[in-house]
Design an enzyme around this catalytic site. Structure first.
Site, PDB file in Angstrom:
ATOM      1  CG  LEU A  36      -2.027  -1.023   1.240  1.00 31.62           C
ATOM      2  CD1 LEU A  36      -2.681  -1.075   2.608  1.00 31.62           C
ATOM      3  CD2 LEU A  36      -3.052  -0.673   0.184  1.00 31.62           C
ATOM      4  N   GLY A  37       1.999   1.147   0.603  1.00 38.74           N
ATOM      5  CA  GLY A  37       2.867   2.314   0.653  1.00 38.74           C
ATOM      6  C   GLY A  37       3.975   2.071   1.654  1.00 38.74           C
ATOM      7  CG  ASP A  88       4.229  10.714  12.577  1.00 42.24           C
ATOM      8  OD1 ASP A  88       4.483  11.868  12.168  1.00 42.24           O
ATOM      9  OD2 ASP A  88       4.574   9.684  11.975  1.00 42.24           O
ATOM     10  CE  LYS A 132       3.731   2.105   9.554  1.00 42.14           C
ATOM     11  NZ  LYS A 132       3.026   3.357   9.771  1.00 42.14           N
ATOM     12  CB  VAL A 180       1.538  -0.088   4.917  1.00 40.20           C
ATOM     13  CG1 VAL A 180       0.149  -0.496   5.373  1.00 40.20           C
ATOM     14  CG2 VAL A 180       2.193   0.801   5.942  1.00 40.20           C
ATOM     15  N   GLY A 186       6.484   4.118   4.592  1.00 43.49           N
ATOM     16  CA  GLY A 186       6.679   5.360   5.332  1.00 43.49           C
ATOM     17  C   GLY A 186       7.956   5.312   6.117  1.00 43.49           C
ATOM     18  N   GLY A 187       8.033   6.176   7.110  1.00 45.70           N
ATOM     19  CA  GLY A 187       9.254   6.278   7.893  1.00 45.70           C
ATOM     20  C   GLY A 187       9.542   5.020   8.701  1.00 45.70           C
ATOM     21  CG  PHE A 188       7.571   4.191  11.813  1.00 42.44           C
ATOM     22  CD1 PHE A 188       8.563   4.399  12.750  1.00 42.44           C
ATOM     23  CD2 PHE A 188       6.547   5.118  11.710  1.00 42.44           C
ATOM     24  CE1 PHE A 188       8.535   5.500  13.584  1.00 42.44           C
ATOM     25  CE2 PHE A 188       6.513   6.216  12.532  1.00 42.44           C
ATOM     26  CZ  PHE A 188       7.508   6.415  13.476  1.00 42.44           C
ATOM     27  N   GLY A 189       8.299   1.756   7.938  1.00 39.82           N
ATOM     28  CA  GLY A 189       8.342   0.496   7.203  1.00 39.82           C
ATOM     29  C   GLY A 189       7.274   0.455   6.140  1.00 39.82           C
TER      30      GLY A 189
END
Ligand SMILES: Nc1ncnc2c1ncn2[C@@H]1O[C@H](COP(=O)(O)OP(=O)(O)OP(=O)(O)O)[C@@H](O)[C@H]1O
Ligand SMILES: *[C@@H]1O[C@H](CO)[C@@H](O)[C@H](O)[C@H]1NC(C)=O
Ligand SMILES: *[C@@H]1O[C@H](CO)[C@@H](O)[C@H](O)[C@H]1NC(C)=O
Ligand SMILES: *[C@@H]1O[C@H](CO)[C@@H](O)[C@H](O)[C@H]1NC(C)=O
Ligand SMILES: *[C@@H]1O[C@H](CO)[C@@H](O)[C@H](O)[C@H]1NC(C)=O
Ligand SMILES: *[C@@H]1O[C@H](CO)[C@@H](O)[C@H](O)[C@H]1NC(C)=O
Ligand SMILES: [Mg+2]
Length: 672
Positions: free
Chosen positions: A353-354, A472, A376, A361, A356-359
């Site tokens: 799905l996308g 966040d 995630k 998804v 981000g900063g953490f990993g």
């Protein structure tokens, strides 16, 4: 009638079928010798599966097998020898492939068995004194596998017709003429292969024919050996028929698999499929099986076992998880990695799905409940703080609000944490705002999302049993459900990193442009830092621009930009041009101004989320703020010094936190 019945029973009960077409004409057939009544002597025996084994692997032995009844050879009417025919299948196995013991012979003899005969080259037929004696009255067809020069043998693989002695009256190398060809095809009689033999005596023409063929090749039309022969002076009126065989100094075995005989007619054809099987070939073959086959089987078994174990281990590794004692109480919140793996089709890129900063998804469908989820994958090396964090995530499973993305649970592996959320079909809000989005949202939708997110954040701060700081808040963490409700996601996740991997560096986590200045300074997140980020979010939604964007020419800071419009006295001009003319001026103005005051650099000057919700709902009026003078002094927002000088006051400051709102606030009291 009774006799007829008994006869039929006999046919049914034994494979041996004795037939007599007329009272004198003997005929019989043995498709295998199971329960056959032949007369055996020497070392001849029947095997359990019905083979006639004339010799077993022994030296200097002989074996005989005879049909146990006399056969009448005289044609009563004409006083001459009748026609007869016989058909049998034999095989010779030897310890060596190229030489063997002696051969096998079909015999017509006045006695049942051949007393006084010798083994070896005498084939169990004669002895050195009676060999060639006319009083023997023996007719034999020899299938000789050794060349005995004393008897004038032509080679070590020949067929001969013997009368009273071993010096054949006619002989020829073993072989057969394929139908339609005059070419002799050789047949090795010691190959261990099964060979068919036909012996026919034609009484009228006084001719004997011998024909050979490999097993399952039908009888060739041309005989191998055909010779003129009158046996009327040799055979008695009544004779015995049978086989004789002998071994010499080489271990070999002689087998007869089936036999039929007919006086005055053609012997019945053997049913090849019913014949007993030969034993697996000799010691040579068996040793090959042991030396090549067994190791091969062993090696392949080991290979199979090893690959099975490797497969099992790989599977185990693939789905390995980390579970510790303290997690046991979280039972239902804990997901099996295997389930998540199946749900996301092995974390396929297609399901991504996308990131981000953490990993990353991934979208997935849980195998049992068929529930759509977002998974995630957060890579996390340290175990420090993991316990607290997991406890927090699990407790957040208890948060239920229509403007929050529901946390369903988690899974832990080595160096990795997986969080499972409700799936939001419309993705994150940022996709609808900047960079010429394919779909934009109208003002009504945006305002509803803003109000939703505000109430979600308010719930986190004040309405739940404990204060939850989101840490966040930003457009990409606002997800849209199927009804385009704004839902806050990723709350508390930043905490995982706040707990810190390296204590010496205070790791501050948040997103650029959303971080309150005091958060950057102290590294401490509070509800006020969330309000700051929410302010940036409000401006983002209303203006359709990122809070900070860097271009080669200049850095764009959204707060400053909006503030400059406010100073010009026309803050609504800062709105997203994509909105067109379809908007409510008062609401846009309210959102922009609220965005500005939430972005106040002094935490005490920011409203609480309770107030934000109230203001957005129109329950309390927007606080009066004086911007005059500020603008003329060229003050800017956020990170710049001097921002503290900017102040505001709230007309209804019921909230305790508002009473904080600084001495500066009084400076700028009064309405515009
Ligand atoms: N529950 C969800 N349902 C549907 N899509 C989701 C969900 N959670 C995340 N996404 C999608 O995955 C993308 C990446 O999310 P992720 O939270 O990892 O990154 P981010 O929000 O951009 O940054 P941050 O790491 O700061 O949260 C999001 O932009 C969103 O499109
Ligand atoms: C061969 O047969 C004889 C008699 O049946 C038996 O005594 C002998 O042990 C057998 N030998 C082998 C090697 O089978
Ligand atoms: C087998 O043959 C022998 C010798 O001819 C005979 O004595 C015996 O009765 C026969 N047995 C059977 C079952 O036919
Ligand atoms: C034997 O005699 C019969 C008549 O009894 C006759 O048909 C047959 O051809 C004779 N066979 C031989 C080989 O002489
Ligand atoms: C040879 O065989 C005959 C029977 O065919 C027998 O009478 C004689 O004694 C045998 N001779 C020897 C030397 O065994
Ligand atoms: C058959 O055997 C003969 C004599 O042993 C030999 O000369 C000939 O080459 C053989 N033919 C084949 C096809 O093996
Ligand atoms: Mg996110």
């Amino acid at each position: 009638m009774d006799m007829c019945l008994a006869f039929r029973l006999a046919i049914l009960l034994t494979p041996m079928i004795s037939l007599a077409t007329s009272s004198d004409d003997v005929g019989f057939i043995y498709n295998g010798f199971r329960s056959a009544n032949l007369s055996l002597d020497g070392i001849a025996q029947f095997t359990s599966n019905g083979l006639l084994k004339l010799t077993n692997a022994t030296h200097q032995q002989q074996g005989h097998a005879f049909y146990p009844h006399l056969v009448n050879f005289m044609n009563s009417t004409k006083g001459s020898v009748s026609s007869f025919s016989t058909n049998f299948v034999f095989a010779i196995t030897s310890e060596y492939p190229t030489i063997s013991g002696h051969g096998i012979a079909f015999v017509i003899s006045p006695t049942m068995g051949l007393p006084g005969a010798l083994p070896s080259q005498y084939l169990g037929l004669f002895n050195d004194t009676d060999n060639g004696n006319r009083r023997n009255h023996v007719v034999a067809v020899e299938l000789d596998t050794i060349q005995s020069r004393e008897f004038g043998d032509i080679n070590n693989n020949h067929v001969g017709i013997d009368i009273n002695g071993l010096r054949s009256i006619a002989s020829t190398p073993a072989g057969y003429y394929e139908d339609g060809s005059r070419q002799l095809r050789n047949l090795s009689m010691i190959s261990g292969k099964r060979i068919q033999v036909w012996v026919e005596y034609h009484g009228l023409e006084k001719r004997m024919d011998v024909t050979l063929a490999p097993f399952k090749v039908s009888k060739p039309k041309s005989p191998l050996l055909s010779t003129h022969l009158d046996i009327s002076s040799i055979v008695n009126d009544e004779m015995y028929v049978g086989f004789s065989s002998s071994t010499g100094s080489i271990f070999s075995s002689h087998y007869v698999l089936g036999w039929s005989f007919k006086m005055n007619g053609e012997a019945q054809e053997l049913t090849l499929s019913q014949l007993p099987k030969l034993p697996r070939l000799g010691p040579k073959k068996r040793s090959r099986l042991l030396t090549v086959g067994l190791p091969l089987i062993l090696v392949s078994m080991i290979l199979v076992a090893v690959s099975g174990v490797v497969c099992f281990l790989r599977r185990k590794m693939k789905f390995a998880e980390v579970v510790e004692d303290w997690e046991l109480e979280y039972g239902p919140r804990r997901f099996k990695f295997k389930d998540l793996y199946i749900a996301t089709k092995g974390f396929q890129d297609k399901e991504l799905l996308g990131a981000g900063g953490f990993g990353r998804v991934y979208r997935g469908v849980l195998p049992t409940s068929k529930l759509e989820v977002a998974v995630k994958r957060v890579s996390h090396e340290s175990r420090q703080g993991m316990k607290e964090f997991v406890a927090e995530i699990v407790s957040m499973g208890g948060l239920h609000h229509r403007n929050l993305v529901q946390v369903l649970g988690y899974c832990r592996r080595k160096g990795e944490l997986l969080l499972v959320y409700d799936y939001m079909p419309n993705g994150s809000l940022d996709n609808y705002l900047y960079d010429q989005p394919k779909v934009t949202l109208n003002w009504v939708q945006r305002f509803r999302i803003i109000k939703g997110v505000a109430s979600g954040l308010f719930y986190l701060h004040e309405e739940w049993e404990q204060v939850v700081i989101h840490r966040d808040v930003k457009a990409s963490n606002v997800l849209l459900d199927d009804e385009l409700n704004g839902r806050l996601g990723d709350f508390g996740l930043a905490r995982l990193y706040d707990h810190g991997t390296e204590p010496q560096t205070t790791h501050v986590v948040g997103s650029l442009g959303y971080m309150a200045p005091e958060h950057t300074r102290t590294g401490k997140a509070t509800p006020c830092t969330d309000v700051f980020a929410f302010g940036a979010f409000l401006l983002e939604v209303a203006c359709g621009r990122r809070p900070i964007s860097q271009s080669p020419t200049e850095d764009f800071i959204l707060v400053d930009w909006v503030f400059s419009y406010w100073c010009k006295g026309d803050i609504v001009e800062a709105k997203d041009p994509n909105l067109g003319s379809d908007y409510v001026t008062e609401e846009v103005e309210l959102v922009l101004k609220l965005g500005l005051i939430c972005s106040h650099s002094e935490p005490e000057a920011r409203p609480s989320m309770r107030h934000v919700v109230q203001i957005l709902e129109g329950d309390i009026p927007f606080p009066e703020i004086s911007s005059l003078g500020l603008c003329s002094s060229g003050l800017t927002f956020t990170h710049r010094e001097g921002f503290h000088d900017f102040g505001m006051s709230y007309t209804s400051s019921t909230d305790k936190r508002f009473s904080h709102s600084s001495a500066a606030a009084s400076q700028f009291s009064g309405s515009r």
